[in-house]
Motif scaffolding. Structure first.
Motif, PDB file in Angstrom:
ATOM      1  N   UNK A 239       0.817  -1.196   0.000  1.00 56.99           N
ATOM      2  CA  UNK A 239       0.000   0.000   0.000  1.00 56.99           C
ATOM      3  C   UNK A 239       0.864   1.265   0.000  1.00 56.99           C
ATOM      4  N   UNK A 240       1.937   1.262   0.796  1.00 57.10           N
ATOM      5  CA  UNK A 240       2.826   2.412   0.843  1.00 57.10           C
ATOM      6  C   UNK A 240       3.511   2.636  -0.504  1.00 57.10           C
ATOM      7  N   UNK A 241       3.867   1.534  -1.159  1.00 51.94           N
ATOM      8  CA  UNK A 241       4.500   1.641  -2.471  1.00 51.94           C
ATOM      9  C   UNK A 241       3.536   2.252  -3.490  1.00 51.94           C
ATOM     10  N   UNK A 242       2.273   1.896  -3.385  1.00 47.14           N
ATOM     11  CA  UNK A 242       1.250   2.425  -4.291  1.00 47.14           C
ATOM     12  C   UNK A 242       1.079   3.930  -4.090  1.00 47.14           C
ATOM     13  N   UNK A 243       1.029   4.380  -2.834  1.00 49.11           N
ATOM     14  CA  UNK A 243       0.885   5.808  -2.526  1.00 49.11           C
ATOM     15  C   UNK A 243       2.118   6.567  -3.019  1.00 49.11           C
ATOM     16  N   UNK A 244       3.286   6.001  -2.770  1.00 44.54           N
ATOM     17  CA  UNK A 244       4.530   6.613  -3.222  1.00 44.54           C
ATOM     18  C   UNK A 244       4.557   6.714  -4.746  1.00 44.54           C
ATOM     19  N   UNK A 245       4.147   5.656  -5.424  1.00 42.15           N
ATOM     20  CA  UNK A 245       4.130   5.644  -6.885  1.00 42.15           C
ATOM     21  C   UNK A 245       3.219   6.741  -7.435  1.00 42.15           C
ATOM     22  N   UNK A 246       1.991   6.841  -6.912  1.00 41.30           N
ATOM     23  CA  UNK A 246       1.051   7.839  -7.418  1.00 41.30           C
ATOM     24  C   UNK A 246       1.477   9.266  -7.051  1.00 41.30           C
ATOM     25  N   UNK A 247       2.089   9.432  -5.908  1.00 42.67           N
ATOM     26  CA  UNK A 247       2.607  10.752  -5.524  1.00 42.67           C
ATOM     27  C   UNK A 247       3.715  11.186  -6.477  1.00 42.67           C
ATOM     28  N   UNK A 248       4.619  10.286  -6.760  1.00 40.71           N
ATOM     29  CA  UNK A 248       5.711  10.570  -7.682  1.00 40.71           C
ATOM     30  C   UNK A 248       5.178  10.849  -9.087  1.00 40.71           C
ATOM     31  N   UNK A 249       4.214  10.062  -9.502  1.00 41.89           N
ATOM     32  CA  UNK A 249       3.598  10.261 -10.812  1.00 41.89           C
ATOM     33  C   UNK A 249       2.927  11.638 -10.897  1.00 41.89           C
ATOM     34  N   UNK A 250       2.239  12.033  -9.841  1.00 42.80           N
ATOM     35  CA  UNK A 250       1.588  13.341  -9.805  1.00 42.80           C
ATOM     36  C   UNK A 250       2.590  14.475  -9.899  1.00 42.80           C
ATOM     37  N   UNK A 251       3.693  14.360  -9.162  1.00 44.59           N
ATOM     38  CA  UNK A 251       4.739  15.386  -9.208  1.00 44.59           C
ATOM     39  C   UNK A 251       5.340  15.473 -10.606  1.00 44.59           C
ATOM     40  N   UNK A 252       5.608  14.348 -11.224  1.00 44.93           N
ATOM     41  CA  UNK A 252       6.177  14.338 -12.575  1.00 44.93           C
ATOM     42  C   UNK A 252       5.222  14.973 -13.591  1.00 44.93           C
ATOM     43  N   UNK A 253       3.951  14.664 -13.505  1.00 46.35           N
ATOM     44  CA  UNK A 253       2.980  15.255 -14.428  1.00 46.35           C
ATOM     45  C   UNK A 253       2.865  16.759 -14.226  1.00 46.35           C
ATOM     46  N   UNK A 254       2.849  17.204 -12.986  1.00 51.34           N
ATOM     47  CA  UNK A 254       2.772  18.628 -12.684  1.00 51.34           C
ATOM     48  C   UNK A 254       4.008  19.356 -13.207  1.00 51.34           C
ATOM     49  N   UNK A 255       5.182  18.782 -12.966  1.00 54.87           N
ATOM     50  CA  UNK A 255       6.436  19.386 -13.410  1.00 54.87           C
ATOM     51  C   UNK A 255       6.502  19.470 -14.923  1.00 54.87           C
ATOM     52  N   UNK A 256       6.101  18.420 -15.613  1.00 57.62           N
ATOM     53  CA  UNK A 256       6.156  18.444 -17.081  1.00 57.62           C
ATOM     54  C   UNK A 256       5.177  19.468 -17.636  1.00 57.62           C
ATOM     55  N   UNK A 257       4.052  19.674 -16.981  1.00 54.06           N
ATOM     56  CA  UNK A 257       3.102  20.698 -17.414  1.00 54.06           C
ATOM     57  C   UNK A 257       3.675  22.085 -17.265  1.00 54.06           C
ATOM     58  N   UNK A 258       4.383  22.334 -16.179  1.00 52.50           N
ATOM     59  CA  UNK A 258       5.019  23.638 -15.969  1.00 52.50           C
ATOM     60  C   UNK A 258       6.123  23.870 -16.984  1.00 52.50           C
TER      61      UNK A 258
END
Length: 137
Positions: free
Chosen positions: A1-20
């Motif tokens: 479960x922790x790995x899943x939360x970490x994965x989605x958090x990292x994915x969200x940061x990457x998507x936000x950064x690429x948009x900027x």
């Protein structure tokens, strides 16, 4: 479960950064300076600092443009271009810039033959952004 939360958090940061980053791509002003007495320009400077680009575009966009063709006796001192969005299209806006004889104002003519003489403050701000120097010496 922790790995899943970490994965989605990292994915969200990457998507936000690429948009900027995508928003910042193409946000630059290309400046060319006239060389000699002829109408020949050479690359002079690229303004890429986002805050400066935004301020310069704001000055140009909010100027009191006249829709008349003005004949100027001399060649422009500088030329500058920047990208802008016009509805759904990306275009390049091109401008010619003259420093007035008293050195206090700049005059700009657009590629669509519109003309403006900027206020002293806008002239000083835009000139410093485009050249890195103060307008009045």
């Amino acid at each position: 479960m922790k790995k899943m939360i970490l994965f989605f958090s990292l994915l969200g940061v990457l998507l936000f950064t690429s948009g900027c980053l995508n928003e910042m791509i193409g946000q630059k002003i290309t400046v060319q300076k006239r060389t000699g007495e002829e109408n020949i320009f050479e690359d002079f400077k690229e303004v890429t600092q986002r805050k400066q680009v935004k301020k310069a575009i704001g000055i140009v966009k909010n100027a009191n443009w006249e829709n008349e063709k003005v004949e100027v006796a001399s060649y422009a001192d500088y030329q500058f271009q920047f990208p802008f969005k016009n509805s759904s299209e990306d275009k390049i806006a091109s401008y010619s810039l003259w420093v007035s004889q008293n050195g206090e104002n700049i005059e700009i003519r657009s590629d669509s033959s519109r003309y403006v003489k900027l206020t002293k403050q806008d002239s000083a701000d835009l000139y410093e952004i485009l050249t890195g120097e103060e307008l009045v010496k």
